[in-house]
Design a protein around this motif. Structure first.
Motif, PDB file in Angstrom:
ATOM      1  N   GLN A   7       0.836  -1.196   0.000  1.00  0.00           N
ATOM      2  CA  GLN A   7       0.000   0.000   0.000  1.00  0.00           C
ATOM      3  C   GLN A   7       0.876   1.253   0.000  1.00  0.00           C
ATOM      4  O   GLN A   7       1.953   1.271   0.595  1.00  0.00           O
ATOM      5  CB  GLN A   7      -0.887   0.014   1.252  1.00  0.00           C
ATOM      6  CG  GLN A   7      -1.849  -1.125   1.334  1.00  0.00           C
ATOM      7  CD  GLN A   7      -3.000  -0.977   0.360  1.00  0.00           C
ATOM      8  OE1 GLN A   7      -3.473   0.117   0.096  1.00  0.00           O
ATOM      9  NE2 GLN A   7      -3.460  -2.089  -0.181  1.00  0.00           N
ATOM     10  N   TRP A   8       0.405   2.308  -0.648  1.00  0.00           N
ATOM     11  CA  TRP A   8       1.133   3.572  -0.727  1.00  0.00           C
ATOM     12  C   TRP A   8       1.443   4.135   0.657  1.00  0.00           C
ATOM     13  O   TRP A   8       2.498   4.703   0.889  1.00  0.00           O
ATOM     14  CB  TRP A   8       0.330   4.590  -1.535  1.00  0.00           C
ATOM     15  CG  TRP A   8       0.929   5.958  -1.511  1.00  0.00           C
ATOM     16  CD1 TRP A   8       0.507   7.028  -0.777  1.00  0.00           C
ATOM     17  CD2 TRP A   8       2.075   6.418  -2.229  1.00  0.00           C
ATOM     18  NE1 TRP A   8       1.309   8.107  -0.994  1.00  0.00           N
ATOM     19  CE2 TRP A   8       2.286   7.761  -1.897  1.00  0.00           C
ATOM     20  CE3 TRP A   8       2.946   5.810  -3.134  1.00  0.00           C
ATOM     21  CZ2 TRP A   8       3.318   8.510  -2.425  1.00  0.00           C
ATOM     22  CZ3 TRP A   8       3.981   6.564  -3.665  1.00  0.00           C
ATOM     23  CH2 TRP A   8       4.156   7.894  -3.310  1.00  0.00           C
ATOM     24  N   HIS A   9       0.532   3.986   1.607  1.00  0.00           N
ATOM     25  CA  HIS A   9       0.707   4.609   2.920  1.00  0.00           C
ATOM     26  C   HIS A   9       1.727   3.902   3.810  1.00  0.00           C
ATOM     27  O   HIS A   9       1.966   4.344   4.930  1.00  0.00           O
ATOM     28  CB  HIS A   9      -0.642   4.729   3.640  1.00  0.00           C
ATOM     29  CG  HIS A   9      -1.317   3.412   3.858  1.00  0.00           C
ATOM     30  ND1 HIS A   9      -2.230   2.914   2.967  1.00  0.00           N
ATOM     31  CD2 HIS A   9      -1.192   2.495   4.829  1.00  0.00           C
ATOM     32  CE1 HIS A   9      -2.653   1.738   3.404  1.00  0.00           C
ATOM     33  NE2 HIS A   9      -2.045   1.459   4.520  1.00  0.00           N
ATOM     34  N   VAL A  36       2.146  -0.953  -6.539  1.00  0.00           N
ATOM     35  CA  VAL A  36       1.711  -0.264  -5.327  1.00  0.00           C
ATOM     36  C   VAL A  36       0.242   0.120  -5.468  1.00  0.00           C
ATOM     37  O   VAL A  36      -0.183   0.621  -6.503  1.00  0.00           O
ATOM     38  CB  VAL A  36       2.594   0.971  -5.056  1.00  0.00           C
ATOM     39  CG1 VAL A  36       2.122   1.724  -3.825  1.00  0.00           C
ATOM     40  CG2 VAL A  36       4.044   0.540  -4.884  1.00  0.00           C
ATOM     41  N   LEU A  37      -0.508  -0.113  -4.393  1.00  0.00           N
ATOM     42  CA  LEU A  37      -1.941   0.159  -4.367  1.00  0.00           C
ATOM     43  C   LEU A  37      -2.239   1.450  -3.609  1.00  0.00           C
ATOM     44  O   LEU A  37      -1.449   1.888  -2.780  1.00  0.00           O
ATOM     45  CB  LEU A  37      -2.674  -1.000  -3.702  1.00  0.00           C
ATOM     46  CG  LEU A  37      -2.398  -2.390  -4.283  1.00  0.00           C
ATOM     47  CD1 LEU A  37      -3.108  -3.452  -3.464  1.00  0.00           C
ATOM     48  CD2 LEU A  37      -2.811  -2.456  -5.737  1.00  0.00           C
ATOM     49  N   SER A  38      -3.371   2.060  -3.910  1.00  0.00           N
ATOM     50  CA  SER A  38      -3.865   3.267  -3.224  1.00  0.00           C
ATOM     51  C   SER A  38      -2.938   4.463  -3.387  1.00  0.00           C
ATOM     52  O   SER A  38      -2.775   5.272  -2.473  1.00  0.00           O
ATOM     53  CB  SER A  38      -4.106   2.990  -1.731  1.00  0.00           C
ATOM     54  OG  SER A  38      -5.039   1.966  -1.571  1.00  0.00           O
ATOM     55  N   VAL A  39      -2.338   4.601  -4.550  1.00  0.00           N
ATOM     56  CA  VAL A  39      -1.446   5.723  -4.838  1.00  0.00           C
ATOM     57  C   VAL A  39      -2.294   6.974  -5.087  1.00  0.00           C
ATOM     58  O   VAL A  39      -3.283   6.914  -5.819  1.00  0.00           O
ATOM     59  CB  VAL A  39      -0.575   5.419  -6.078  1.00  0.00           C
ATOM     60  CG1 VAL A  39       0.323   6.595  -6.410  1.00  0.00           C
ATOM     61  CG2 VAL A  39       0.233   4.156  -5.855  1.00  0.00           C
ATOM     62  N   ALA A  58      -1.636   1.401  -8.862  1.00  0.00           N
ATOM     63  CA  ALA A  58      -3.095   1.554  -8.820  1.00  0.00           C
ATOM     64  C   ALA A  58      -3.411   2.876  -8.134  1.00  0.00           C
ATOM     65  O   ALA A  58      -3.173   3.034  -6.935  1.00  0.00           O
ATOM     66  CB  ALA A  58      -3.737   0.387  -8.087  1.00  0.00           C
ATOM     67  N   VAL A  59      -3.929   3.826  -8.902  1.00  0.00           N
ATOM     68  CA  VAL A  59      -4.202   5.162  -8.397  1.00  0.00           C
ATOM     69  C   VAL A  59      -5.547   5.192  -7.679  1.00  0.00           C
ATOM     70  O   VAL A  59      -6.532   4.647  -8.158  1.00  0.00           O
ATOM     71  CB  VAL A  59      -4.188   6.192  -9.555  1.00  0.00           C
ATOM     72  CG1 VAL A  59      -4.576   7.579  -9.061  1.00  0.00           C
ATOM     73  CG2 VAL A  59      -2.819   6.222 -10.214  1.00  0.00           C
ATOM     74  N   ARG A  60      -5.549   5.843  -6.527  1.00  0.00           N
ATOM     75  CA  ARG A  60      -6.768   6.013  -5.731  1.00  0.00           C
ATOM     76  C   ARG A  60      -7.557   7.195  -6.298  1.00  0.00           C
ATOM     77  O   ARG A  60      -7.015   8.282  -6.475  1.00  0.00           O
ATOM     78  CB  ARG A  60      -6.377   6.279  -4.277  1.00  0.00           C
ATOM     79  CG  ARG A  60      -7.532   6.441  -3.330  1.00  0.00           C
ATOM     80  CD  ARG A  60      -7.046   6.788  -1.930  1.00  0.00           C
ATOM     81  NE  ARG A  60      -6.469   8.131  -1.916  1.00  0.00           N
ATOM     82  CZ  ARG A  60      -5.256   8.423  -1.482  1.00  0.00           C
ATOM     83  NH1 ARG A  60      -4.460   7.488  -1.035  1.00  0.00           N
ATOM     84  NH2 ARG A  60      -4.821   9.659  -1.508  1.00  0.00           N
ATOM     85  N   VAL A  61      -8.817   6.987  -6.580  1.00  0.00           N
ATOM     86  CA  VAL A  61      -9.689   8.065  -7.072  1.00  0.00           C
ATOM     87  C   VAL A  61     -10.942   8.119  -6.194  1.00  0.00           C
ATOM     88  O   VAL A  61     -11.278   7.149  -5.518  1.00  0.00           O
ATOM     89  CB  VAL A  61     -10.077   7.862  -8.556  1.00  0.00           C
ATOM     90  CG1 VAL A  61      -8.870   7.948  -9.458  1.00  0.00           C
ATOM     91  CG2 VAL A  61     -10.795   6.552  -8.764  1.00  0.00           C
ATOM     92  N   PRO A  62     -11.644   9.248  -6.213  1.00  0.00           N
ATOM     93  CA  PRO A  62     -12.880   9.341  -5.434  1.00  0.00           C
ATOM     94  C   PRO A  62     -13.870   8.255  -5.845  1.00  0.00           C
ATOM     95  O   PRO A  62     -13.885   7.816  -6.998  1.00  0.00           O
ATOM     96  CB  PRO A  62     -13.426  10.729  -5.792  1.00  0.00           C
ATOM     97  CG  PRO A  62     -12.245  11.492  -6.265  1.00  0.00           C
ATOM     98  CD  PRO A  62     -11.342  10.487  -6.925  1.00  0.00           C
TER      99      PRO A  62
END
Length: 76
Positions: A7-9, A36-39, A58-62
């Motif tokens: 995860q990105w965090h 990487v997830l939740s970027v 994997a980019v995090r979007v609304p």
């Protein structure tokens, strides 16, 4: 080929990406793809990942609203 999906965090993300080859006591015979997830949708974040050899991300979007999603992806 193996895979790893952190995860990105993760505070130690970039150190952990570089760690496996550094810890090996012999040449690694298996290629491991890191995704990487939740970027966050931030070009600087994607540049950091590319520099670390991460592809894809994997980019995090609304979750709702076409306009909010497009704005997040275009920086608008």
């Amino acid at each position: 080929m193996g895979g790893w999906f952190p995860q990105w965090h993760d505070r130690d993300l970039f150190a952990r990406i570089a760690e496996p080859p550094a810890r090996a006591d012999r040449p690694i015979q298996v290629q491991v793809q890191v995704q990487v997830l939740s970027v966050p949708p931030d070009p600087k974040a994607l540049e950091q990942l590319a520099a670390a050899g991460v592809e894809p991300a994997a980019v995090r979007v609304p979750r709702r609203g076409r306009g909010r999603v497009i704005a997040a992806l275009t920086g608008g």
